[in-house]
Scaffold this active site. Structure first.
Site, mmCIF file in Angstrom:
data_model
loop_
_atom_site.group_PDB
_atom_site.id
_atom_site.type_symbol
_atom_site.label_atom_id
_atom_site.label_comp_id
_atom_site.label_asym_id
_atom_site.label_seq_id
_atom_site.Cartn_x
_atom_site.Cartn_y
_atom_site.Cartn_z
ATOM 1 N N LYS A 44 8.536 13.392 1.018
ATOM 2 C CA LYS A 44 7.883 12.932 -0.221
ATOM 3 C C LYS A 44 8.322 13.816 -1.376
ATOM 4 O O LYS A 44 8.412 15.042 -1.250
ATOM 5 C CB LYS A 44 6.354 13.025 -0.064
ATOM 6 C CG LYS A 44 5.581 12.819 -1.360
ATOM 7 C CD LYS A 44 5.744 11.415 -1.936
ATOM 8 C CE LYS A 44 5.104 11.298 -3.327
ATOM 9 N NZ LYS A 44 5.394 9.977 -3.950
ATOM 10 N N SER A 45 8.658 13.207 -2.520
ATOM 11 C CA SER A 45 9.115 13.990 -3.670
ATOM 12 C C SER A 45 8.137 15.115 -3.964
ATOM 13 O O SER A 45 6.928 14.902 -4.055
ATOM 14 C CB SER A 45 9.234 13.092 -4.912
ATOM 15 O OG SER A 45 10.297 12.157 -4.747
ATOM 16 N N GLY A 71 1.435 8.356 -8.409
ATOM 17 C CA GLY A 71 1.302 9.474 -9.333
ATOM 18 C C GLY A 71 1.799 10.797 -8.771
ATOM 19 O O GLY A 71 1.278 11.870 -9.123
ATOM 20 N N LEU A 72 2.765 10.708 -7.879
ATOM 21 C CA LEU A 72 3.446 11.901 -7.342
ATOM 22 C C LEU A 72 2.529 12.835 -6.544
ATOM 23 O O LEU A 72 2.576 14.060 -6.693
ATOM 24 C CB LEU A 72 4.111 12.641 -8.502
ATOM 25 C CG LEU A 72 5.175 13.698 -8.260
ATOM 26 C CD1 LEU A 72 6.194 13.271 -7.236
ATOM 27 C CD2 LEU A 72 5.852 14.058 -9.576
ATOM 28 N N CYS A 130 10.741 8.599 -11.122
ATOM 29 C CA CYS A 130 9.353 8.284 -10.803
ATOM 30 C C CYS A 130 8.728 7.558 -11.999
ATOM 31 O O CYS A 130 8.693 8.102 -13.105
ATOM 32 C CB CYS A 130 8.543 9.545 -10.495
ATOM 33 S SG CYS A 130 6.806 9.125 -10.135
ATOM 34 N N LYS A 164 18.202 10.171 -7.253
ATOM 35 C CA LYS A 164 17.509 8.896 -7.023
ATOM 36 C C LYS A 164 17.314 8.267 -8.382
ATOM 37 O O LYS A 164 16.694 8.879 -9.274
ATOM 38 C CB LYS A 164 16.171 9.150 -6.338
ATOM 39 C CG LYS A 164 15.302 7.911 -6.091
ATOM 40 C CD LYS A 164 15.798 7.101 -4.938
ATOM 41 C CE LYS A 164 14.826 5.982 -4.545
ATOM 42 N NZ LYS A 164 13.630 6.452 -3.784
ATOM 43 N N GLY A 250 14.229 -3.580 -0.925
ATOM 44 C CA GLY A 250 14.191 -4.946 -0.423
ATOM 45 C C GLY A 250 14.654 -5.128 1.003
ATOM 46 O O GLY A 250 15.042 -6.217 1.408
ATOM 47 N N THR A 272 8.889 -0.087 1.450
ATOM 48 C CA THR A 272 7.726 -0.952 1.621
ATOM 49 C C THR A 272 7.537 -1.456 3.048
ATOM 50 O O THR A 272 6.452 -1.316 3.621
ATOM 51 C CB THR A 272 7.840 -2.148 0.655
ATOM 52 O OG1 THR A 272 7.853 -1.648 -0.689
ATOM 53 C CG2 THR A 272 6.695 -3.122 0.833
HETATM 54 O O1 LIG Z 1 4.008 7.266 -7.801
HETATM 55 C C1 LIG Z 1 4.818 7.920 -7.071
HETATM 56 O O2 LIG Z 1 4.533 8.967 -6.478
HETATM 57 C C2 LIG Z 1 6.182 7.330 -6.994
HETATM 58 N N1 LIG Z 1 6.252 5.975 -6.832
HETATM 59 C C3 LIG Z 1 7.460 5.316 -6.847
HETATM 60 O O3 LIG Z 1 7.515 4.084 -6.705
HETATM 61 N N2 LIG Z 1 8.606 6.009 -7.009
HETATM 62 C C4 LIG Z 1 8.596 7.369 -7.165
HETATM 63 O O4 LIG Z 1 9.693 7.969 -7.325
HETATM 64 C C5 LIG Z 1 7.335 8.056 -7.157
HETATM 65 I I1 LIG Z 1 7.327 10.116 -7.368
#
Ligand SMILES: O=C(O)c1[nH]c(=O)[nH]c(=O)c1I
Length: 312
Positions: A44-45, A71-72, A130, A164, A250, A272
């Site tokens: 996860k980022s 929201g990260l 993001c 990304k 997709g 997804t």
């Molecule tokens: O809301 C998120 O955590 C999120 N959601 C996304 O769809 N892509 C992203 O890179 C991130 I950092």
């Protein structure tokens, strides 16, 4: 028939992996990915310190796809860096992806200095896309900013790193972002992140389905495949051959993976649908892709990677 792939001299026994953000926030999630058929995982980022993220409900899945405004939320860089360092010690010779998404250039640079100075030997995925941090526009849509960030990063960072990116919707934008990316020693480019700020509505309740941002969020799943394929192909045709393409967006089945690889992807990430099915999806889609390849007489993904035909 093999689904093996290679990026920057690193080999993976399967070209399928998860997309950042989906079932990869906790050590338990990451260990399930290690135990699965996936060829790699991405964490996860991360931000420098743990984040709670946006209020719930912040994610909603439909048959045709998902919407999220997480929201990260993440456990902080130390948590993920410790995990990947332990994993590379436990499983020498494997390569995985550590995703970072600082909400400022300073945060990204401080995290990358920490990773550069660590014993980490894997890939970094620098998330420039993001869409859900209120008040923080996506770096990926500001081309000058992308150049500034990558210039600062490659001033010191020497380990394998990719970016990304968000989806682009104009061929001139493909030209512009590719011109910038080609100036840097990138290991890969991952396209696409979710299509930002879509809106999903529940007509019975006459209400949006997620709480943050008045219901606006990133769109993933079947909804986004045509855009994902276009971005993979658009960048594959423009980026220097040293930059590998990771295809995301997709993927529901083996055919979708086949299409991403035809467009030029060397690795394919599933978001997804992986969130919906769990790690058994990697077995299912590996079987589906193997069957498609066998029926066409292909024994490796290199037999068809990037070989999409056009009419002219
Ligand atoms: O809301 C998120 O955590 C999120 N959601 C996304 O769809 N892509 C992203 O890179 C991130 I950092």
């Amino acid at each position: 028939t093999t689904l093996a792939t290679e990026i920057a001299g690193r080999t993976f026994d399967n070209c399928l992996m998860n997309a950042a953000g989906v079932r990869c926030q906790s050590i338990a999630d990451l260990n399930k990915l290690i135990d699965s058929t996936a060829g790699a995982y991405v964490t996860k980022s991360a931000t420098p310190v743990k984040r709670a993220g946006n209020p719930s409900p912040r994610m909603h899945t439909l048959p045709k796809g998902s919407i999220n405004s997480m929201g990260l939320p993440n456990e902080g860089l130390d948590y993920y860096l410790d995990f990947v360092l332990q994993d590379q010690a436990n499983r020498p010779g494997t390569t995985n992806f550590l995703s970072v998404a600082g909400t400022s250039l300073e945060d990204n640079l401080s995290m990358l200095h920490q990773i550069q100075d660590s014993a980490y030997t894997g890939f970094v995925e620098l998330n420039l896309s993001c869409p859900n941090v209120p008040g923080h526009p996506q770096v990926g849509y500001d081309f000058d900013r992308v150049k500034t960030v990558l210039t600062a990063v490659f001033d010191f960072y020497t380990k394998p790193l990719g970016v990304k990116l968000p989806p682009y919707f104009d061929l001139v934008h493909f030209d512009q972002i590719a011109d910038i990316l080609n100036q840097f020693p990138l290991t890969f480019v991952n396209s696409i992140n979710s299509i930002g700020n879509g809106l999903v509505i529940d007509p019975h309740a006459e209400k949006v389905v997620i709480k943050p941002k008045g219901g606006f969020g990133g769109i993933g799943g079947a909804f986004v495949k045509p855009t994902a394929l276009a971005n993979v192909r658009g960048l594959a045709l423009r980026l220097k051959p040293e930059i590998a393409i990771v295809g995301t967006g997709g993927i529901l089945n083996g055919q979708d993976v086949f299409e991403h690889i035809l467009c030029g992807a060397s690795m394919v990430q599933i978001g997804t649908q992986f969130g919906y099915e769990g790690t058994q999806i990697f077995d299912r889609i590996s079987q589906e892709l193997t069957a498609i390849m066998a029926a066409k007489g292909y024994t490796s993904i290199n037999d068809f990677k990037g070989k999409l035909k056009t009419f002219d």
